[in-house]
Design a protein around this motif. Structure first.
Motif, PDB file in Angstrom:
ATOM      1  N   GLY A  18       4.226  -6.153  25.381  1.00 52.91           N
ATOM      2  CA  GLY A  18       5.292  -5.707  24.485  1.00 52.91           C
ATOM      3  C   GLY A  18       6.500  -5.169  25.224  1.00 52.91           C
ATOM      4  N   SER A  20      10.266  -5.744  26.359  1.00 55.61           N
ATOM      5  CA  SER A  20      11.215  -6.346  25.416  1.00 55.61           C
ATOM      6  C   SER A  20      12.500  -6.767  26.115  1.00 55.61           C
ATOM      7  N   ARG A  21      13.185  -7.725  25.493  1.00 50.44           N
ATOM      8  CA  ARG A  21      14.503  -8.096  26.002  1.00 50.44           C
ATOM      9  C   ARG A  21      15.454  -6.914  25.877  1.00 50.44           C
ATOM     10  N   LYS A  25      13.606  -0.383  24.431  1.00 51.65           N
ATOM     11  CA  LYS A  25      12.362  -0.357  23.641  1.00 51.65           C
ATOM     12  C   LYS A  25      11.247   0.298  24.455  1.00 51.65           C
ATOM     13  N   ASN A  45       5.296 -10.893  27.285  1.00 45.62           N
ATOM     14  CA  ASN A  45       6.224 -11.103  26.165  1.00 45.62           C
ATOM     15  C   ASN A  45       6.430 -12.613  26.038  1.00 45.62           C
ATOM     16  N   PRO A  46       6.226 -13.167  24.819  1.00 48.72           N
ATOM     17  CA  PRO A  46       6.293 -14.629  24.661  1.00 48.72           C
ATOM     18  C   PRO A  46       7.692 -15.212  24.880  1.00 48.72           C
ATOM     19  N   PRO A  75       3.998  -3.795  17.593  1.00 51.05           N
ATOM     20  CA  PRO A  75       3.743  -3.196  16.277  1.00 51.05           C
ATOM     21  C   PRO A  75       2.271  -3.330  15.856  1.00 51.05           C
ATOM     22  N   VAL A  82      -3.707  -9.011  20.076  1.00 51.00           N
ATOM     23  CA  VAL A  82      -3.452  -8.673  21.479  1.00 51.00           C
ATOM     24  C   VAL A  82      -4.708  -8.054  22.122  1.00 51.00           C
ATOM     25  N   ILE A  97      -0.546   2.319  22.659  1.00 47.03           N
ATOM     26  CA  ILE A  97       0.504   3.268  22.312  1.00 47.03           C
ATOM     27  C   ILE A  97       0.847   3.170  20.808  1.00 47.03           C
ATOM     28  N   SER A  98       0.751   1.973  20.269  1.00 47.57           N
ATOM     29  CA  SER A  98       1.207   1.703  18.896  1.00 47.57           C
ATOM     30  C   SER A  98       0.642   2.675  17.870  1.00 47.57           C
ATOM     31  N   SER A  99       1.516   3.111  16.972  1.00 44.39           N
ATOM     32  CA  SER A  99       1.108   3.920  15.813  1.00 44.39           C
ATOM     33  C   SER A  99       0.928   2.973  14.626  1.00 44.39           C
ATOM     34  N   ASN A 130      -2.252   5.043  18.895  1.00 49.06           N
ATOM     35  CA  ASN A 130      -1.402   6.171  18.528  1.00 49.06           C
ATOM     36  C   ASN A 130      -1.427   7.237  19.614  1.00 49.06           C
TER      37      ASN A 130
HETATM   38  N1  COA Z   1       2.531 -10.177  22.720  1.00 52.15           N
HETATM   39  C1  COA Z   1       3.533  -9.866  23.561  1.00 52.15           C
HETATM   40  N2  COA Z   1       4.720  -9.406  23.153  1.00 52.15           N
HETATM   41  C2  COA Z   1       4.908  -9.262  21.843  1.00 52.15           C
HETATM   42  C3  COA Z   1       3.908  -9.551  20.905  1.00 52.15           C
HETATM   43  C4  COA Z   1       2.682 -10.046  21.392  1.00 52.15           C
HETATM   44  N3  COA Z   1       1.694 -10.355  20.576  1.00 52.15           N
HETATM   45  N4  COA Z   1       4.369  -9.290  19.681  1.00 52.15           N
HETATM   46  C5  COA Z   1       5.615  -8.826  19.848  1.00 52.15           C
HETATM   47  N5  COA Z   1       5.936  -8.809  21.152  1.00 52.15           N
HETATM   48  C6  COA Z   1       7.189  -8.412  21.778  1.00 52.15           C
HETATM   49  C7  COA Z   1       8.334  -8.489  20.815  1.00 52.15           C
HETATM   50  O1  COA Z   1       8.854  -9.817  20.711  1.00 52.15           O
HETATM   51  C8  COA Z   1       9.312  -7.523  21.423  1.00 52.15           C
HETATM   52  O2  COA Z   1      10.074  -8.098  22.448  1.00 52.15           O
HETATM   53  P1  COA Z   1      11.573  -8.637  22.162  1.00 52.15           P
HETATM   54  O3  COA Z   1      12.367  -7.439  21.769  1.00 52.15           O
HETATM   55  O4  COA Z   1      12.004  -9.217  23.449  1.00 52.15           O
HETATM   56  O5  COA Z   1      11.448  -9.625  21.034  1.00 52.15           O
HETATM   57  C9  COA Z   1       8.403  -6.470  22.073  1.00 52.15           C
HETATM   58  O6  COA Z   1       7.114  -7.049  22.108  1.00 52.15           O
HETATM   59  C10 COA Z   1       8.331  -5.204  21.270  1.00 52.15           C
HETATM   60  O7  COA Z   1       8.061  -5.508  19.925  1.00 52.15           O
HETATM   61  P2  COA Z   1       8.939  -4.918  18.714  1.00 52.15           P
HETATM   62  O8  COA Z   1       8.534  -5.622  17.480  1.00 52.15           O
HETATM   63  O9  COA Z   1      10.370  -4.929  19.091  1.00 52.15           O
HETATM   64  O10 COA Z   1       8.372  -3.462  18.617  1.00 52.15           O
HETATM   65  P3  COA Z   1       9.030  -2.067  19.102  1.00 52.15           P
HETATM   66  O11 COA Z   1       9.153  -2.033  20.564  1.00 52.15           O
HETATM   67  O12 COA Z   1      10.219  -1.773  18.292  1.00 52.15           O
HETATM   68  O13 COA Z   1       7.889  -1.071  18.623  1.00 52.15           O
HETATM   69  C11 COA Z   1       5.927   0.173  19.072  1.00 52.15           C
HETATM   70  C12 COA Z   1       6.562  -1.200  19.076  1.00 52.15           C
HETATM   71  C13 COA Z   1       4.489   0.048  19.510  1.00 52.15           C
HETATM   72  C14 COA Z   1       6.661   1.060  20.063  1.00 52.15           C
HETATM   73  C15 COA Z   1       6.043   0.792  17.632  1.00 52.15           C
HETATM   74  O14 COA Z   1       5.467  -0.118  16.719  1.00 52.15           O
HETATM   75  C16 COA Z   1       5.322   2.087  17.509  1.00 52.15           C
HETATM   76  O15 COA Z   1       4.151   2.142  17.175  1.00 52.15           O
HETATM   77  N6  COA Z   1       6.035   3.196  17.773  1.00 52.15           N
HETATM   78  C17 COA Z   1       5.453   4.533  17.765  1.00 52.15           C
HETATM   79  C18 COA Z   1       4.756   4.833  19.058  1.00 52.15           C
HETATM   80  C19 COA Z   1       4.169   6.228  19.049  1.00 52.15           C
HETATM   81  O16 COA Z   1       4.793   7.142  18.563  1.00 52.15           O
HETATM   82  N7  COA Z   1       2.937   6.384  19.597  1.00 52.15           N
HETATM   83  C20 COA Z   1       2.225   7.630  19.561  1.00 52.15           C
HETATM   84  C21 COA Z   1       2.849   8.658  20.426  1.00 52.15           C
HETATM   85  S1  COA Z   1       2.082  10.194  20.304  1.00 52.15           S
END
Ligand code: COA
Length: 469
Positions: A18, A20-21, A25, A45-46, A75, A82, A97-99, A130
């Motif tokens: 994950g 990102s470009r 992020k 990242n695809p 997300p 994944v 990390i994802s929530s 999370n």
């Molecule tokens: N495999 C690889 N890369 C993937 C993918 C996969 N299956 N699915 C998506 N991606 C890529 C996306 O294309 C993107 O890259 P791009 O911007 O170049 O297109 C990148 O991964 C990130 O995905 P994106 O949809 O832009 O998500 P994000 O970065 O905005 O948010 C999280 C992702 C995890 C950060 C967010 O969902 C989240 O959970 N935030 C809260 C985190 C948190 O607070 N954790 C707890 C702390 S206590």
């Protein structure tokens, strides 16, 4: 002994799923910081062929080499696939990390259950989801996504901090970084679908760099196992727990925050005591207590000598030492100094100094008198621990006082806690002492409580017939 958590905390290679470009992020920030580890890194990242000079892959399944650790930052909905790929690839450890899981309600809970099913298919160990991530300063592994400009990281040090709250984690690290308080590891627990606090406690009990373990918990995953592990670990290393959700409303807040049940506080109080866990009640105590336990030896009796250059502070300190907790005290005792100690003190201090406990060396005190006084008090058989007020405002002490208290904290016969109170200059000295792992506190009350914790630790070790490390 190798542990199956080693790939998470001592990885030999890391994939970040994950990146990102967009460099702002979370996945991209994580990757950038991880480049400092010097480890082989695999950005996933695809849409990318390359990321920050590293070859990128569309999936971990395409990476030709073995992967020890994968950090997932996509997300929530994309996480099951994944994770499935990670298990298929044989990735040894995963940090999610994802929530958007159990903490958000029934839909998220379902998604979380899916993750649990997936990891049953292999041997991959999972931290989170999370979670804020992991930070191991001695290995330069910074897997935390908050920006360093506003969220600096502490240096390498002597205790591990495990937190079920991300905010409590970053605020702690910011504070620790400011004062130069070092840590051996920071671990964000997250929703604990696999790796739990009990396992982490056990893991860090075996870690050579870790001398004490701090835990901020809102829930305890498997109470029975947690206590069994704690009983074993506390014989070796001190464990301090700040348990959130003590009250009914606090427990509701904890359930909303991490989606977990907090448990009855009365039961927890008794169980912690039995298991030798030191309980902290606020975000300051958890650091204060863990720090002193990591840096000092336990105190095996309640008798305290106070060494001060300020008479008033000696009086205040005496009240804290002798009062009970209901009356803002720590319930220890003022030591009765021997005649020999008093005589030796008379020989080196000014005639108007007080050689009775509290020992008031007066504002005429010199560095040498601090040194000599601490030497004499360390020899007194009636003293079990020392509270030293190292005050930098008086005219005849210098920066050398830092070396002196460091020497007696580290090499004295008795455990010693230091208190320094004051503004800019004193703060500079406090930071210096923090960096040298001196148990230093900016108030008498906090110093007195730290001594009490050393006494509780000593009493516990005596009771269970253990020596600690
Ligand atoms: N495999 C690889 N890369 C993937 C993918 C996969 N299956 N699915 C998506 N991606 C890529 C996306 O294309 C993107 O890259 P791009 O911007 O170049 O297109 C990148 O991964 C990130 O995905 P994106 O949809 O832009 O998500 P994000 O970065 O905005 O948010 C999280 C992702 C995890 C950060 C967010 O969902 C989240 O959970 N935030 C809260 C985190 C948190 O607070 N954790 C707890 C702390 S206590």
């Amino acid at each position: 002994m190798p542990s199956d958590l080693d790939p998470i905390f001592k990885p030999k290679s890391i994939a970040v799923i994950g990146v990102s470009r967009n460099p702002n992020k979370i996945g991209s920030i994580l990757f950038k910081y991880l480049t400092e580890s010097g480890l082989p890194l695999y950005p996933i990242n695809p849409h990318l062929e390359e990321f920050m000079g590293y070859k990128a892959y569309p999936s971990v399944l395409e990476v030709p080499e073995e992967i020890d650790l994968a950090i997932i930052s996509v997300p929530a909905k994309a996480v099951p696939q994944v994770l499935e790929d990670c298990v298929k690839k044989g990735v040894k450890g995963v940090v999610i990390i994802s929530s958007g899981f159990g903490e958000t309600g029934p839909e998220g809970k379902k998604l979380e259950e899916k993750l649990k099913e997936i990891i049953k298919k292999g041997k991959t160990r999972v931290l989170g989801p999370n979670t804020l991530g992991i930070y191991i300063p001695s290995r330069k592994i910074d897997g935390i996504f908050t920006l360093r400009e506003r969220s600096p990281r502490p240096p390498a040090g002597m205790f591990a901090y495990i937190s079920q709250s991300g905010a409590a984690g970053v605020a702690f690290m910011d504070y620790a970084a400011h004062y130069g308080i070092g840590i051996s590891a920071f671990v964000g627990l997250g929703n604990k679908i696999d790796v739990t606090e009990a396992e982490l406690m056990e893991y860090f009990a075996e870690d050579e760099e870790t001398k004490a373990i701090a835990l901020y918990l809102e829930s305890i995953k498997d109470g029975k196992r947690f206590l069994e592990v704690a009983k074993r670990v506390t014989k070796k290393k001190p464990v301090v727990v700040l348990k959130g959700g003590r009250t009914k409303r606090g427990a509701v807040a904890a359930a909303l925050h991490t989606g977990s049940l907090a448990g009855s506080d009365a039961v927890i109080e008794g169980a912690f005591k039995q298991a030798g866990i030191i309980r902290a009640y606020d975000e300051e105590e958890i650091i204060d207590f863990t720090k002193v336990l990591a840096y000092s030896k336990p105190m095996f009796g309640p008798n305290v000598a106070i060494v001060t250059s300020g008479g008033g502070y000696g009086v205040i300190a005496t009240d804290y030492i002798e009062s009970t907790p209901e009356k803002k005290g720590v319930g220890l005792k003022m030591a009765e100094l021997t005649e020999e100690t008093k005589q030796k003190l008379r020989e080196i201090l000014v005639p108007y100094a007080s050689v009775k406990n509290p020992i008031d060396m007066t504002a005429d005190v010199t560095d040498e008198q601090y040194d000599k006084t601490l030497e004499i008090v360390n020899e007194d058989p009636n003293v079990d621990g020392i509270l030293c007020l190292a005050l930098f405002q008086t005219p005849f002490v210098s920066e050398k006082l830092v070396d002196i208290v460091e020497k007696w904290c580290k090499h004295g016969k008795k455990p010693m806690v230091v208190v320094s109170i004051g503004g800019t200059y004193t703060q500079k000295m406090i930071k210096e002492m923090e960096q040298r792992h001196v148990p230093i506190y900016p108030s008498i009350w906090r110093g007195a409580k730290a001594l009490r914790v050393l006494y509780d630790r000593g009493r516990y070790l005596k009771k269970v017939g253990a020596e600690g490390e």
